[in-house]
Motif scaffolding. Structure first.
Motif, PDB file in Angstrom:
ATOM      1  N   PHE A  69       0.828  -1.214   0.000  1.00 25.31           N
ATOM      2  CA  PHE A  69       0.000   0.000   0.000  1.00 25.31           C
ATOM      3  C   PHE A  69       0.855   1.255   0.000  1.00 25.31           C
ATOM      4  N   SER A  70       0.261   2.340  -0.514  1.00 26.33           N
ATOM      5  CA  SER A  70       0.940   3.625  -0.422  1.00 26.33           C
ATOM      6  C   SER A  70      -0.086   4.679  -0.012  1.00 26.33           C
ATOM      7  N   ALA A  71       0.422   5.785   0.510  1.00 27.49           N
ATOM      8  CA  ALA A  71      -0.461   6.896   0.861  1.00 27.49           C
ATOM      9  C   ALA A  71       0.304   8.203   0.737  1.00 27.49           C
ATOM     10  N   VAL A  72      -0.323   9.185   0.053  1.00 29.36           N
ATOM     11  CA  VAL A  72       0.304  10.494  -0.098  1.00 29.36           C
ATOM     12  C   VAL A  72      -0.242  11.402   1.006  1.00 29.36           C
ATOM     13  N   ILE A  73       0.651  12.106   1.664  1.00 25.52           N
ATOM     14  CA  ILE A  73       0.221  12.984   2.755  1.00 25.52           C
ATOM     15  C   ILE A  73       0.649  14.417   2.474  1.00 25.52           C
ATOM     16  N   GLY A  74      -0.365  15.280   2.288  1.00 23.48           N
ATOM     17  CA  GLY A  74      -0.133  16.698   2.090  1.00 23.48           C
ATOM     18  C   GLY A  74      -0.865  17.471   3.189  1.00 23.48           C
ATOM     19  N   VAL A 131      -6.472   9.806   5.028  1.00 26.69           N
ATOM     20  CA  VAL A 131      -5.633   9.590   3.848  1.00 26.69           C
ATOM     21  C   VAL A 131      -6.287   8.586   2.906  1.00 26.69           C
ATOM     22  N   ALA A 132      -5.869   8.696   1.648  1.00 20.81           N
ATOM     23  CA  ALA A 132      -6.319   7.698   0.671  1.00 20.81           C
ATOM     24  C   ALA A 132      -5.272   6.596   0.645  1.00 20.81           C
ATOM     25  N   LEU A 133      -5.651   5.431   1.167  1.00 17.41           N
ATOM     26  CA  LEU A 133      -4.749   4.299   1.214  1.00 17.41           C
ATOM     27  C   LEU A 133      -4.879   3.531  -0.103  1.00 17.41           C
ATOM     28  N   LYS A 134      -3.779   3.528  -0.856  1.00 20.27           N
ATOM     29  CA  LYS A 134      -3.867   2.956  -2.197  1.00 20.27           C
ATOM     30  C   LYS A 134      -3.269   1.554  -2.262  1.00 20.27           C
ATOM     31  N   ASP A 135      -4.053   0.639  -2.782  1.00 19.98           N
ATOM     32  CA  ASP A 135      -3.575  -0.722  -3.009  1.00 19.98           C
ATOM     33  C   ASP A 135      -2.750  -0.712  -4.296  1.00 19.98           C
ATOM     34  N   MET A 136      -1.461  -0.991  -4.173  1.00 21.20           N
ATOM     35  CA  MET A 136      -0.568  -0.843  -5.324  1.00 21.20           C
ATOM     36  C   MET A 136      -0.813  -1.891  -6.400  1.00 21.20           C
ATOM     37  N   LYS A 137      -1.419  -2.973  -6.061  1.00 22.78           N
ATOM     38  CA  LYS A 137      -1.669  -3.996  -7.071  1.00 22.78           C
ATOM     39  C   LYS A 137      -2.906  -3.661  -7.895  1.00 22.78           C
ATOM     40  N   GLY A 181      -4.629  -0.746  -7.704  1.00 28.95           N
ATOM     41  CA  GLY A 181      -4.705   0.669  -8.036  1.00 28.95           C
ATOM     42  C   GLY A 181      -5.852   1.374  -7.348  1.00 28.95           C
ATOM     43  N   GLU A 182      -6.664   0.606  -6.634  1.00 28.50           N
ATOM     44  CA  GLU A 182      -7.797   1.215  -5.941  1.00 28.50           C
ATOM     45  C   GLU A 182      -7.372   1.766  -4.596  1.00 28.50           C
ATOM     46  N   SER A 183      -8.108   2.808  -4.158  1.00 32.99           N
ATOM     47  CA  SER A 183      -7.771   3.343  -2.843  1.00 32.99           C
ATOM     48  C   SER A 183      -9.026   3.552  -2.016  1.00 32.99           C
ATOM     49  N   LYS A 184      -8.820   3.557  -0.709  1.00 34.30           N
ATOM     50  CA  LYS A 184      -9.949   3.812   0.174  1.00 34.30           C
ATOM     51  C   LYS A 184      -9.521   4.778   1.260  1.00 34.30           C
ATOM     52  N   GLU A 185     -10.494   5.489   1.796  1.00 31.55           N
ATOM     53  CA  GLU A 185     -10.189   6.500   2.805  1.00 31.55           C
ATOM     54  C   GLU A 185     -10.039   5.860   4.177  1.00 31.55           C
ATOM     55  N   VAL A 186      -8.958   6.251   4.845  1.00 26.81           N
ATOM     56  CA  VAL A 186      -8.687   5.695   6.169  1.00 26.81           C
ATOM     57  C   VAL A 186      -8.242   6.819   7.089  1.00 26.81           C
ATOM     58  N   ARG A 187      -8.726   6.770   8.321  1.00 26.56           N
ATOM     59  CA  ARG A 187      -8.286   7.777   9.294  1.00 26.56           C
ATOM     60  C   ARG A 187      -6.834   7.511   9.647  1.00 26.56           C
ATOM     61  N   ILE A 188      -6.026   8.562   9.674  1.00 28.77           N
ATOM     62  CA  ILE A 188      -4.597   8.391   9.952  1.00 28.77           C
ATOM     63  C   ILE A 188      -4.401   7.681  11.285  1.00 28.77           C
TER      64      ILE A 188
END
Length: 419
Positions: free
Chosen positions: A380-385, A394-400, A402-409
């Motif tokens: 997984f990856s997540a961009v933090i601005g 944050v939008a937690l992105k599944d790298m395989k 490509g989908e992402s879901k919102e997760v509380r930090i």
RNA sequence: GUGGUCGUAGCUCAGCUGGUAGAGCACUCGGUUGUGGUCCGAGAUGUCGCGGGUUCGAGCCCCGUCGAUCACCCCA
């Protein structure tokens, strides 16, 4: 030539190949552990005398391949060329032979031999070995061989064979040697070969020159000289291997390089490697411990060459999809340098919770940071601005996928603790 | 230790009969503002292992040296 380079003939492992090296070594070690062997961690250098007496002065290993030097106290020190002698020394020194027998230990580390390097032959190389001391039973001989074989099968190796023979007891060897020496005396051999034969007549069986091979075809074989006891023990080892479905070949002409071997002796040979194809070998040693000043206990063990086994695995292509690229679950990206400190703290908290994660910096090129995330192998990856920090989501992105879901930090670590 | 082959960008290699170097991959940047893996474009990169010699001139020839590799000896 660069100013600084590694000494001649050493092997080095670095990413990404080092993960395969580690995997191979761990697999070998694990096979020993599940059979009841325990760790022995020993020095890489010993008193030179240990190897002279233990391995044998007539061997090539001792006579011309040792790294020997004098330390500041004027002692003669040698970098260990093999593992068994050191184990014996330590067992004797710490009176482990007075405890319950057998002593079953495994060890792993670097060994040193000053030979001309070649593919699969290094001046510093790695072995995993085991020793079972204080028991002279065919069952333990079988166990030791099975530990190695199980490890090879676990790795997925197929193109290897197991050669075994028996060197018998002292009496068997003495009477055979007499006849063999007499036989060799009838041959027309050059000076160098005669000298080798004088040190150890068995070595001629191993000579690769065709004229020697054919001359040795009619030589007396040690197997025909075994005492009733040795014969029965060797037969039992074979039975056990058969019932365990471990394929083997009896090779009465097999010769091992170290002088201390007696009884059951074996060698694993890969069919996918070049001239240096022995991936492991070992055998029983009856007189070794007494020779080194300890109790007169018999033992059996092996040394497996990690470097060569790794090469065999690569040659057989066993790594295709069996290993993960990385152990990282999550890759965080700080969108700009503004968020670096925040992400760094978050990363530290996640790691404190046992989550494997790493970070990269977006700065100008988020694309580059995403590439790093991709290469890290993280799931997984997540961009933090600034937005994410403000909202705490944050939008937690599944790298395989490509989908992402919102997760509380604050709840990020829960996403991983479940697996 | 003995013999053969080889040594050019991070990697794999090309470079014709000697005229001071290229390709693919990888890398960096870009293809409209904050999302990788495909595609397109642009860019950076080498004391041609090192030292010496021959030559007007050497990556290409000669010698030495270091290293790798293959085989022998031997072994994991």
């Amino acid at each position: 030539m660069r100013e600084l380079q590694a000494p001649k003939g050493v092997s080095e492992y670095f990413p990404p190949r080092s993960q395969y090296f580690e995997f191979v070594r761990e697999t070998l070690i694990n096979s020993a552990k599940i059979s009841g062997y325990q760790l022995m961690e020993l020095p890489v250098f010993e008193d030179t005398e240990l190897f002279k007496r233990g391995v044998g002065e007539s061997t090539d290993v001792v006579s011309k391949e040792m790294y020997t030097f004098e330390d500041r106290g004027g002692r003669s020190i040698t970098l260990r060329p093999e593992g068994t002698a050191g184990v014996m020394r330590s067992v004797i020194e710490h009176n482990l032979d007075k405890l319950t027998l057998p002593i079953k230990v495994w060890y792993s580390g670097a060994y040193f031999r000053a030979e001309r390097p070649q593919a699969g032959r290094y001046r510093q190389f790695y072995q995993v070995g085991i020793e079972a001391i204080g028991l002279n039973d065919p069952e333990i001989d079988f166990e030791v061989i099975a530990v190695a074989d199980r490890a090879f099968k676990k790795l997925g190796l197929k193109a290897y064979r197991l050669d075994i023979t028996s060197l018998g007891d002292a009496k068997s060897r003495a009477s055979h040697r007499k006849d063999l020496v007499a036989y060799i005396a009838t041959l027309d051999l050059d000076e160098a070969t005669l000298q080798r034969a004088a040190l150890n007549p068995l070595r001629l069986f191993d000579d690769k020159r065709p004229e020697i091979q054919s001359a040795m075809l009619k030589a007396p074989l040690l197997l025909d000289y075994l005492s009733e006891e040795s014969k029965a023990s060797f037969a039992r080892v074979q039975e056990l291997l058969n019932s365990a479905e471990i394929a083997f070949t009896i090779n009465p002409r097999m010769v091992r390089g170290l002088d201390y071997y007696t009884g059951t002796t074996f060698e694993f040979v890969s069919e996918k490697l070049g001239a240096q194809s022995g991936i492991g070998g070992g055998g029983r040693y009856d007189g070794l411990m007494a020779e080194l000043g300890g109790s007169d206990l018999s033992g059996i063990g092996f040394g497996l060459g990690v470097d060569r086994i790794l090469m065999a695995c690569e040659a057989e292509g066993v790594f295709d999809s069996s290993l993960n690229k990385s152990e990282i679950d999550l890759f965080l990206i700080a969108l700009t340098s503004e968020e670096k400190a925040y992400v760094s703290n978050l990363l530290n908290d996640l790691r404190n919770n046992g989550i494997s994660c790493d970070m990269g910096y977006g700065d100008r090129a988020l694309k580059g940071a995403m590439k790093s995330a991709d290469k890290s192998g993280a799931r997984f990856s997540a961009v933090i601005g600034s937005d994410e920090i403000k909202s705490g989501i944050v939008a937690l992105k599944d790298m395989k996928s490509g989908e992402s879901k919102e997760v509380r930090i604050g709840a990020l670590s829960n996403e991983f603790t479940t697996n």
